[in-house]
Design a protein around this motif. Structure first.
Motif, PDB file in Angstrom:
ATOM      1  N   ASP A 180       0.829  -1.365   0.077  1.00 31.48           N
ATOM      2  CA  ASP A 180       0.037  -0.112   0.098  1.00 31.48           C
ATOM      3  C   ASP A 180       0.970   1.182  -0.068  1.00 31.48           C
ATOM      4  O   ASP A 180       1.903   1.203   0.585  1.00 31.48           O
ATOM      5  CB  ASP A 180      -0.889   0.071   1.320  1.00 31.48           C
ATOM      6  N   ASP A 181       0.340   2.300  -0.445  1.00 25.45           N
ATOM      7  CA  ASP A 181       0.987   3.509  -0.594  1.00 25.45           C
ATOM      8  C   ASP A 181       2.502   3.607  -1.079  1.00 25.45           C
ATOM      9  O   ASP A 181       3.224   4.335  -0.678  1.00 25.45           O
ATOM     10  CB  ASP A 181       1.177   4.100   0.975  1.00 25.45           C
ATOM     11  N   PHE A 182       2.585   2.741  -2.346  1.00 32.19           N
ATOM     12  CA  PHE A 182       3.957   2.736  -2.920  1.00 32.19           C
ATOM     13  C   PHE A 182       4.341   3.776  -3.248  1.00 32.19           C
ATOM     14  O   PHE A 182       3.852   4.715  -4.009  1.00 32.19           O
ATOM     15  CB  PHE A 182       3.614   1.358  -4.027  1.00 32.19           C
ATOM     16  N   ILE A 202      -0.255   2.285  -6.160  1.00 27.82           N
ATOM     17  CA  ILE A 202       0.464   3.331  -6.373  1.00 27.82           C
ATOM     18  C   ILE A 202       0.003   4.562  -5.290  1.00 27.82           C
ATOM     19  O   ILE A 202      -1.377   4.790  -5.531  1.00 27.82           O
ATOM     20  CB  ILE A 202       0.572   3.963  -7.788  1.00 27.82           C
ATOM     21  N   ASP A 203       0.638   5.135  -4.550  1.00 30.53           N
ATOM     22  CA  ASP A 203       0.071   6.306  -3.665  1.00 30.53           C
ATOM     23  C   ASP A 203      -0.606   7.119  -4.255  1.00 30.53           C
ATOM     24  O   ASP A 203      -0.247   7.828  -5.426  1.00 30.53           O
ATOM     25  CB  ASP A 203       1.391   6.514  -2.776  1.00 30.53           C
ATOM     26  N   ARG A 204      -1.423   7.753  -3.901  1.00 32.52           N
ATOM     27  CA  ARG A 204      -2.421   8.655  -4.268  1.00 32.52           C
ATOM     28  C   ARG A 204      -1.557   9.927  -4.609  1.00 32.52           C
ATOM     29  O   ARG A 204      -1.900  10.951  -5.490  1.00 32.52           O
ATOM     30  CB  ARG A 204      -3.212   9.161  -3.141  1.00 32.52           C
ATOM     31  N   SER A 205      -0.482  10.295  -3.992  1.00 31.62           N
ATOM     32  CA  SER A 205       0.248  11.539  -4.132  1.00 31.62           C
ATOM     33  C   SER A 205       0.960  11.756  -5.654  1.00 31.62           C
ATOM     34  O   SER A 205       0.997  12.762  -6.143  1.00 31.62           O
ATOM     35  CB  SER A 205       1.230  11.697  -2.992  1.00 31.62           C
ATOM     36  N   ALA A 236      -4.299   1.966  -8.892  1.00 30.67           N
ATOM     37  CA  ALA A 236      -3.824   3.484  -8.693  1.00 30.67           C
ATOM     38  C   ALA A 236      -4.969   3.918  -7.774  1.00 30.67           C
ATOM     39  O   ALA A 236      -6.122   3.551  -7.932  1.00 30.67           O
ATOM     40  CB  ALA A 236      -4.165   4.428  -9.967  1.00 30.67           C
ATOM     41  N   GLU A 237      -4.522   4.403  -6.367  1.00 31.43           N
ATOM     42  CA  GLU A 237      -5.339   5.091  -5.510  1.00 31.43           C
ATOM     43  C   GLU A 237      -5.745   6.486  -5.864  1.00 31.43           C
ATOM     44  O   GLU A 237      -4.603   7.351  -6.103  1.00 31.43           O
ATOM     45  CB  GLU A 237      -4.908   4.537  -3.917  1.00 31.43           C
ATOM     46  N   GLY A 238      -6.747   7.053  -5.198  1.00 26.94           N
ATOM     47  CA  GLY A 238      -6.938   8.401  -5.232  1.00 26.94           C
ATOM     48  C   GLY A 238      -7.218   9.005  -6.570  1.00 26.94           C
ATOM     49  O   GLY A 238      -6.963  10.131  -6.910  1.00 26.94           O
TER      50      GLY A 238
END
Ligand code: C2E
Ligand code: MG
Ligand code: MG
Ligand code: MG
Length: 285
Positions: A180-182, A202-205, A236-238
């Protein structure tokens, strides 16, 4: 909050509000009783296959409805629960709630995709975790391959040798493993390659800057190539906009999760997104 009836659209109580009204200690005490008082709840955020548009999975996210403060963000209370150790019982509750809910849906004749649960660093202990997972699976009857466990990059990299052992044991149970949050946790690639992971989130940032920030585009694309070479699927998150979704699709990203598709939903609303299972499908119990 705009729609008080629909808790997922409510805003979280602000950090300042929470800090102002309750001391750290009373928040900790309140948290201790929150589980018994049924103030904790899971919401489910759908994940979509970017190739077919089909529902591909969901992530379970914990919510705390404080009687006076309203909805408190997990980003605020998970660290407290980690500090005082309460996270172990809380994490166990989350696992069981997720597995039982998913299995209930299956028994109701619905096709249930993979359901992902977040693990905290304090749960990430060899014997404890494997036993927790085994019990949640056996008591619910949920097939192991439908459960996905999300561990952040930083949790794994903190003690990478122990982590490899734990992940291997978990794999033996048949569950899926996600990082998570890679991109935020300073992975060493040489250590990363030995981890038995199925999914990379892949982290939202990085998704935030897509498509306007060229650096983020390059980073996201590079992470995807890396994941694919290592045999992992990519979430892909976010994802918040159509433009982000389209570029991710073009890059060959497998799955998208984010407000563009859906906010995290209460169980009943999530259930509404599930399709009937094929009639000849045998439900394992
Ligand atoms: P996470 O695992 O990275 O979860 C994704 C977070 O991003 C969730 O926040 C989700 O609501 C939010 N999100 C999803 N789509 C979008 C979007 O399009 N835009 C934006 N801005 N945000 C989006 P949430 O639910 O507040 O959870 C925050 C973090 O708390 C999670 O990050 C996770 O690390 C932790 N957490 C949540 N539930 C649990 C749990 O049951 N156990 C543990 N150990 N941690 C949890
Ligand atoms: Mg997560
Ligand atoms: Mg995440
Ligand atoms: Mg994140």
């Amino acid at each position: 909050a705009k729609e008080l009836g629909k808790n997922t659209y409510q805003f979280y109580a602000t950090e300042m509000n929470v800090a102002h009204h309750v001391s750290h200690l009373s928040l900790e005490n309140a948290l201790r009783f929150a589980m018994e008082r049924k103030q904790l709840q899971l919401v489910y955020q759908p994940q979509y296959d970017l190739l077919t548009g089909q529902l591909a999975g969901m992530e379970c996210l914990i919510r705390w409805h404080h009687p006076e403060l309203g909805l408190i963000s997990p980003a605020q209370f998970i660290p407290i629960a980690e500090e005082n150790g309460l996270i172990v019982a809380m994490g166990d509750w989350v696992l069981n709630e997720a597995c039982h809910t998913a299995q209930q849906w299956r028994l109701a004749g619905l096709e249930v995709p993979r359901i992902a649960v977040n693990l905290s660093v304090r749960q990430f202990k060899p014997l404890l975790l494997v036993n927790q997972i085994k019990l949640a699976l056996s008591s619910s009857g949920l097939p192991a391959h439908l459960l996905e466990l999300e561990v952040t990059e930083s949790v794994i990299m903190k003690r990478v040798h122990e982590a490899v052992e734990i992940l291997r044991e978990l794999k033996l149970l048949g569950v899926k493993l996600a990082i998570d949050d890679f991109g935020t946790g300073y992975s060493s690639l040489s250590q990363f390659k030995v981890l038995p992971l199925d999914v990379l989130k892949i982290d939202r940032s990085f998704i935030e800057g897509i498509p306007s920030d060229q650096d983020d585009v390059v980073i996201a694309e590079t992470i995807m190539i890396l994941a694919r070479k290592m045999g992992m699927s990519v979430v892909a998150e976010g994802v918040e906009t159509a433009k982000q979704m389209q570029l991710l699709q073009k890059m060959g990203c497998d799955v998208g999760q984010g407000y563009f598709f859906s906010r995290p939903l209460p169980a009943l609303e999530m259930q509404g997104l599930l399709k009937p299972a094929l009639s000849d499908e045998v439900i394992e119990t």
